[in-house]
Design an enzyme around this catalytic site. Structure first.
Site, PDB file in Angstrom:
ATOM      1  N   LYS A  20       0.677  -1.346  -0.033  1.00 15.19           N
ATOM      2  CA  LYS A  20      -0.027   0.064  -0.040  1.00 15.19           C
ATOM      3  C   LYS A  20       0.863   1.169  -0.061  1.00 15.19           C
ATOM      4  O   LYS A  20       1.783   1.137   0.707  1.00 15.19           O
ATOM      5  CB  LYS A  20      -0.834  -0.094   1.136  1.00 15.19           C
ATOM      6  CG  LYS A  20      -1.791   1.335   1.424  1.00 15.19           C
ATOM      7  CD  LYS A  20      -2.923   1.575   0.600  1.00 15.19           C
ATOM      8  CE  LYS A  20      -3.600   2.684   0.489  1.00 15.19           C
ATOM      9  NZ  LYS A  20      -4.459   2.916  -0.700  1.00 15.19           N
ATOM     10  N   CYS A  68      -2.360   9.629  -6.699  1.00 13.86           N
ATOM     11  CA  CYS A  68      -3.402   9.216  -5.954  1.00 13.86           C
ATOM     12  C   CYS A  68      -4.492  10.341  -6.112  1.00 13.86           C
ATOM     13  O   CYS A  68      -4.128  11.480  -6.043  1.00 13.86           O
ATOM     14  CB  CYS A  68      -2.831   9.429  -4.337  1.00 13.86           C
ATOM     15  SG  CYS A  68      -4.329   9.087  -3.211  1.00 13.86           S
TER      16      CYS A  68
END
Ligand code: DHB
Length: 327
Positions: A60, A146
């Protein structure tokens, strides 16, 4: 005619089909792995991917400090894919850095990807300087894409900021580094982005992150809470966009920069198409979330069957060899 057919069958049965691959100086027994964000929040999830048929895992995306992320519901599977606005929940990059170093010191370990990004360029440099100083010898993926932190635009849609960050990064960072990219949608943007990345000693670019800020509606309501329902789209919806980005960068980047293909992969055929477009490694996101880590066995088997049928033994036999119609 009969003799020819017989010979052909024997030949195919004798094929040694392999999905092994290489990124930079790192080898992988299988080209399939998770996409960042799926099955990689905790060491336990990462250990599941490590123990599966996947050739590697990516963590992650880790920030300087741990983050709780956005309020739930923040990820929803939908019939043709998924929508998410997780908001970068993570245990802090050092949690993931410690784990990849721990695995690196074990025998028979796979090679891994550590995904990181700061909430500001300064934070990104703080993180990467710590990774540089650490004992980690694997690959690093800098996430420039992101879409889900309110008030923070995707870095890779701003070519000037991207250039500035990478210029600074390569003044101190000497370990193998790649970048995770958002999808681009215009040929001029492919040209401009490739011109930026070609200036740097990147080992790979990973195409693509989710298509940012879609909106999924059920009855009269959005399905995720953050940002009034806006979120990154994954799954079937994004495969054509992902393939276009993989191939556009395959055509434009210097050969030292390899491509990781991500987006809409749920079958061997999807993985085959990514490789045909130029991918050296293929990541599975939404479909992994839906099906679990046994998906790597299934997709590997399906990919090998397609390769055997076509007489391909290695990924090099067809990587990037997409056919055009020029008649
Ligand atoms: C998140 C989503 C992304 O697509 C990404 O690249 C990083 C983080 C998130 O919302 O957590």
């Amino acid at each position: 005619m009969k003799i020819v057919t017989f010979y052909f069958v024997i030949l195919k049965e004798d094929l040694m089909v392999s999905t092994a691959t290489k990124v930079g100086n790192f080898t992988f027994d299988n080209c399939l792995m998770n996409a960042a964000g799926v099955y990689c929040m905790t060491k336990e999830e990462l250990a599941e991917v490590e123990a599966s048929a996947a050739g590697s895992f990516v963590t992650k995306t880790g920030t300087l400090e741990a983050r709780p992320g956005n309020p739930e519901p923040r990820y929803v599977n939908v019939p043709l894919g998924s929508i998410n606005s997780m908001g970068l929940p993570n245990n802090g990059f050092e949690y993931y850095l410690d784990y990849v170093i721990e695995l690196q010191n074990q025998p028979n370990t796979k090679n891994h990807f550590l995904s990181v990004v700061g909430l500001s360029p300064e934070e990104t440099h703080t993180i990467l300087k710590k990774v540089q100083k650490s004992d980690y010898e694997g690959l690093v993926e800098l996430n420039l894409s992101c879409p889900n932190v309110p008030g923070k635009p995707q870095i890779a849609y701003d070519f000037e900021t991207t250039t500035d960050i990478l210029t600074e990064v390569f003044s101190y960072f000497t370990k193998p580094l790649g970048v995770k990219l958002p999808p681009y949608f215009d040929i001029v943007h492919f040209d401009q982005a490739a011109a930026v990345f070609n200036q740097f000693p990147l080992v790979f670019v990973n195409c693509v992150n989710s298509i940012g800020n879609g909106l999924y509606i059920e009855d009269e309501s959005v399905v995720i809470k953050p940002k009034n329902g806006f979120g990154g789209i994954g799954g079937d919806y994004i495969k054509p966009t992902a393939l276009a980005n993989v191939h556009a960068f395959y055509q434009r980047l210097k050969p030292e920069i390899q491509i990781i293909g991500t987006g809409g992969v749920k079958s061997g055929r999807d993985a085959f198409e990514h490789i045909l477009c130029g991918a050296s490694m293929v990541q599975v996101g939404t479909a992994l979330q839906k099906e679990g880590v046994t998906i790597f066995d299934r997709i590997t088997k399906e990919l090998k069957e397609i390769m055997a049928k076509k007489g391909y033994e290695t990924l090099e036999d067809f990587r990037g060899k997409l056919h055009y119609i020029d008649r």
